[in-house]
Design a protein around this motif. Structure first.
Motif, mmCIF file in Angstrom:
data_model
loop_
_atom_site.group_PDB
_atom_site.id
_atom_site.type_symbol
_atom_site.label_atom_id
_atom_site.label_comp_id
_atom_site.label_asym_id
_atom_site.label_seq_id
_atom_site.Cartn_x
_atom_site.Cartn_y
_atom_site.Cartn_z
ATOM 1 N N GLY A 62 -9.354 -64.931 63.794
ATOM 2 C CA GLY A 62 -8.646 -64.718 65.016
ATOM 3 C C GLY A 62 -9.519 -64.449 66.319
ATOM 4 N N HIS A 63 -8.738 -63.384 66.838
ATOM 5 C CA HIS A 63 -9.350 -63.065 68.348
ATOM 6 C C HIS A 63 -10.618 -62.298 68.022
ATOM 7 N N GLY A 64 -11.684 -62.985 68.461
ATOM 8 C CA GLY A 64 -13.043 -62.153 68.603
ATOM 9 C C GLY A 64 -13.672 -62.393 67.224
ATOM 10 N N GLY A 65 -13.309 -63.151 66.304
ATOM 11 C CA GLY A 65 -13.500 -63.401 64.779
ATOM 12 C C GLY A 65 -15.317 -63.810 64.749
ATOM 13 N N GLY A 66 -15.527 -63.891 63.550
ATOM 14 C CA GLY A 66 -17.145 -64.205 63.200
ATOM 15 C C GLY A 66 -17.181 -63.829 61.911
ATOM 16 N N ASP A 67 -18.570 -63.674 61.367
ATOM 17 C CA ASP A 67 -18.990 -63.613 59.983
ATOM 18 C C ASP A 67 -20.088 -62.645 60.095
ATOM 19 N N TRP A 68 -19.817 -61.453 59.393
ATOM 20 C CA TRP A 68 -21.105 -60.632 59.179
ATOM 21 C C TRP A 68 -21.244 -60.026 57.633
ATOM 22 N N TYR A 69 -22.799 -59.975 57.396
ATOM 23 C CA TYR A 69 -22.924 -59.351 56.027
ATOM 24 C C TYR A 69 -23.374 -57.980 55.930
ATOM 25 N N ILE A 70 -22.618 -57.115 55.443
ATOM 26 C CA ILE A 70 -22.862 -55.836 55.392
ATOM 27 C C ILE A 70 -23.880 -55.253 54.357
ATOM 28 N N ALA A 71 -24.811 -54.775 54.721
ATOM 29 C CA ALA A 71 -25.902 -54.097 53.835
ATOM 30 C C ALA A 71 -25.222 -53.204 52.866
ATOM 31 N N LEU A 72 -25.204 -53.203 51.599
ATOM 32 C CA LEU A 72 -24.562 -51.976 50.643
ATOM 33 C C LEU A 72 -25.584 -50.921 50.243
ATOM 34 N N ASP A 73 -26.889 -51.251 49.945
ATOM 35 C CA ASP A 73 -27.639 -50.251 49.227
ATOM 36 C C ASP A 73 -28.600 -49.420 50.034
ATOM 37 N N SER A 74 -28.994 -49.745 51.218
ATOM 38 C CA SER A 74 -29.672 -49.253 52.325
ATOM 39 C C SER A 74 -29.357 -49.482 53.682
ATOM 40 N N PRO A 75 -29.596 -48.353 54.593
ATOM 41 C CA PRO A 75 -29.174 -48.734 55.924
ATOM 42 C C PRO A 75 -30.467 -49.542 56.690
ATOM 43 N N ALA A 76 -31.572 -49.642 55.989
ATOM 44 C CA ALA A 76 -32.558 -50.499 56.524
ATOM 45 C C ALA A 76 -32.521 -51.890 55.823
ATOM 46 N N ALA A 121 -37.611 -51.551 53.221
ATOM 47 C CA ALA A 121 -37.165 -51.848 54.623
ATOM 48 C C ALA A 121 -37.458 -53.205 54.801
ATOM 49 N N GLY A 122 -36.181 -53.783 55.460
ATOM 50 C CA GLY A 122 -36.007 -55.319 55.793
ATOM 51 C C GLY A 122 -35.932 -56.175 54.655
ATOM 52 N N ALA A 123 -35.822 -55.910 53.569
ATOM 53 C CA ALA A 123 -35.700 -56.656 52.657
ATOM 54 C C ALA A 123 -33.982 -56.969 52.213
ATOM 55 N N PRO A 124 -33.915 -57.978 51.780
ATOM 56 C CA PRO A 124 -32.248 -58.283 51.398
ATOM 57 C C PRO A 124 -31.811 -57.424 50.102
ATOM 58 N N GLY A 125 -30.729 -57.113 50.230
ATOM 59 C CA GLY A 125 -30.055 -56.061 49.041
ATOM 60 C C GLY A 125 -28.805 -56.746 48.996
ATOM 61 N N ARG A 126 -27.846 -56.078 48.224
ATOM 62 C CA ARG A 126 -26.580 -56.355 48.088
ATOM 63 C C ARG A 126 -25.780 -56.425 49.462
ATOM 64 N N SER A 127 -24.896 -57.233 49.591
ATOM 65 C CA SER A 127 -23.939 -57.372 50.983
ATOM 66 C C SER A 127 -22.445 -57.798 50.459
ATOM 67 N N VAL A 128 -21.645 -57.141 51.424
ATOM 68 C CA VAL A 128 -20.385 -57.703 51.484
ATOM 69 C C VAL A 128 -20.156 -58.679 52.631
ATOM 70 N N HIS A 129 -19.468 -59.784 52.489
ATOM 71 C CA HIS A 129 -19.224 -60.736 53.523
ATOM 72 C C HIS A 129 -17.925 -60.280 54.093
ATOM 73 N N LEU A 130 -18.116 -59.872 55.385
ATOM 74 C CA LEU A 130 -17.084 -59.351 56.091
ATOM 75 C C LEU A 130 -16.711 -60.644 57.132
#
Length: 454
Positions: free
Chosen positions: A384-398, A371-380
């Motif tokens: 444009g409108h309302g944009g930004g950068d998010w990193y989606i954790a792939l291996d655990s919801p925590a 829990a809380g540790a970094p895992g694999r992620s996808v850079h989203l």
């Protein structure tokens, strides 16, 4: 009030001391003619007064010449003072105070004469009199008295910009407030027949797109039924009556539709409108702590602040469905509100990925993370409108998404990402740019589409 009927003003000593202006001239028959002495009649044989006709003597009768003493003819009497038009001698301050009444033609004849005589000799008073006469002319304009159609909006904008509401809408409730107001404006403009226009609601279930046909009124009934979950969480009336009412949004909508003996009409607008206003008002008065109150959707729960953001997103999406059905333009939310909607979807993606993985619809986890540790992620990357950068954790919801552990990158337009999350476009045609682990990219795109529901 002074004895002559004029109002006295403090400090105007010269005005109070001015000579009284005589009243209006009396009529001729109002005079006391008996008090005017008449000229005496001349004695017999005397010369006739001027203007009289002399008697004619006949030839048979001659009158001897006699000396007649001279009679003095009295002068005509002087005219009474009331018959004379005089210009009163008024001081400058009094005359200046009369300029307004003069411009309105409210002075007596004597006052008018005094003011006009004064204006020929006093340049400052003449300028002031000219300005006053111009101002009086504006009181009788022939122009249109209709209000500027933009006046109301400009006044409201000015008021709101200068004085905030005493009980302001919380920031986390602002998107719901804005989107319900926009949808209500659309509903106000459509005609009676358009409430029965067909609307196709679309969403994704597992790997396929599904849809349901209803009407414009049916869409508003659907929003009313699902918003009732928030009403119940705040202690307000549930439109389904509470008790055994289901929590799943799809089941609630089906029950609402089936409870109507005939297809919904425009009568659904007022209950939905009143419910949305009550939600916003209650959230505004409840204070900060209510933002974390849990709202159950059956299979999952959201804090109230996220639930209101979710309802704002649904309101915008279905507002667009209605606008398409009645051929009406409908814009995306503001950039700030759209950014928050995208952020909510990005925060829900790890749990959606885990759910799909349990159902065998997503690839297995490849990193064991705590829990809380970094895992694999996808850079989203949202452009444009309302944009930004998010990193989606792939291996655990925590797990926490991290740029250092990113295995892929997906680029999407902000509105297109929301359409994907609403189930309005397929994951295959959504991504504008993809780079890296293909399986990870596919899992994130399909998990985004799985966030959609009726």
């Amino acid at each position: 009030m002074s004895g002559d009927g004029r109002e006295s003003e403090g400090g105007e000593e010269e005005v109070r001391g001015a000579r009284r202006i005589p009243g209006p001239r009396g009529a001729a028959d109002d005079l006391d003619l008996e008090s005017v002495p008449l000229p005496p009649l001349p004695p017999p044989g005397s010369a006739a007064p001027a203007g009289s006709v002399p008697e004619q003597s006949t030839p048979e009768q001659s009158v001897p010449e006699q000396s007649v003493p001279e009679q003095s003819v009295p002068e005509p009497p002087e005219a009474p003072e009331a018959l004379m038009t005089s210009v009163p001698d008024l001081p400058h301050r009094v005359l200046k105070a009369l300029l307004g009444a003069w411009a309105l033609s409210a002075c007596s004849a004597e006052e008018t004469a005094a003011v006009e005589e004064h204006l020929t000799a006093c340049a400052p008073c003449a300028d002031e009199a000219l300005r006053l006469r111009d101002a009086v002319g504006l009181l009788h304009t022939d122009g249109s008295l209709d209000l500027d159609p933009t006046l109301r909006s400009r006044v409201i904008d000015g008021c709101l910009g200068r004085r905030p509401a005493r009980i302001p809408v919380p920031e986390w409730a602002a998107p719901y407030d804005a989107e319900t107001a926009r949808l209500d404006a659309l509903l106000r403009d459509i005609g009676d027949s358009e409430w029965h226009a067909p609307v196709r609601l679309r969403w994704f279930e597992e790997e396929r797109e599904v849809s349901r046909r209803t009407t414009v009124a049916g869409v508003i009934g659907h929003l009313t039924a699902v918003d009732g979950l928030l009403s119940a969480a705040l202690g307000l009336d549930d439109p389904l009556g509470g008790g055994d009412a289901p929590l799943d949004p799809t089941e609630r909508t089906e029950r609402y539709w089936s409870s109507k003996r005939r297809p919904p009409t425009r009568a659904v607008r007022e209950p939905w409108r009143a419910q949305s206003h009550e939600l916003i008002r209650t959230a505004s008065f409840a204070g900060r702590n209510v933002a974390e109150a849990s709202v159950s959707y059956g299979a999952f729960a959201l804090p109230l602040q996220d639930a209101l953001l979710d309802r704002a997103f649904e309101c915008w999406v279905h507002g667009g469905d209605i606008a398409d059905a009645v051929d009406y333009p409908y814009e995306a939310p503001s950039a700030a509100h759209l950014h928050r909607m995208i952020d909510l979807a990005a925060r829900l993606l790890p749990a959606a990925l885990a759910g799909r993985r349990r159902s065998g619809l997503a690839g297995p986890a490849k990193d064991l993370v705590t829990a809380g540790a970094p895992g694999r992620s996808v850079h989203l990357e949202i452009e444009g409108h309302g944009g930004g950068d998010w990193y989606i954790a792939l291996d655990s919801p925590a797990a926490v998404g991290s740029p250092e552990r990113a295995v892929a990158q997906v680029a999407l337009d902000g509105v297109e990402f929301c359409r994907l999350a609403a189930g309005h476009i397929s994951p295959v045609e959504a991504a504008a740019g993809q780079e890296g682990d293909r399986e990870a990219i596919r899992d994130v795109l399909f998990a985004t589409a799985s966030l959609s529901r009726l």
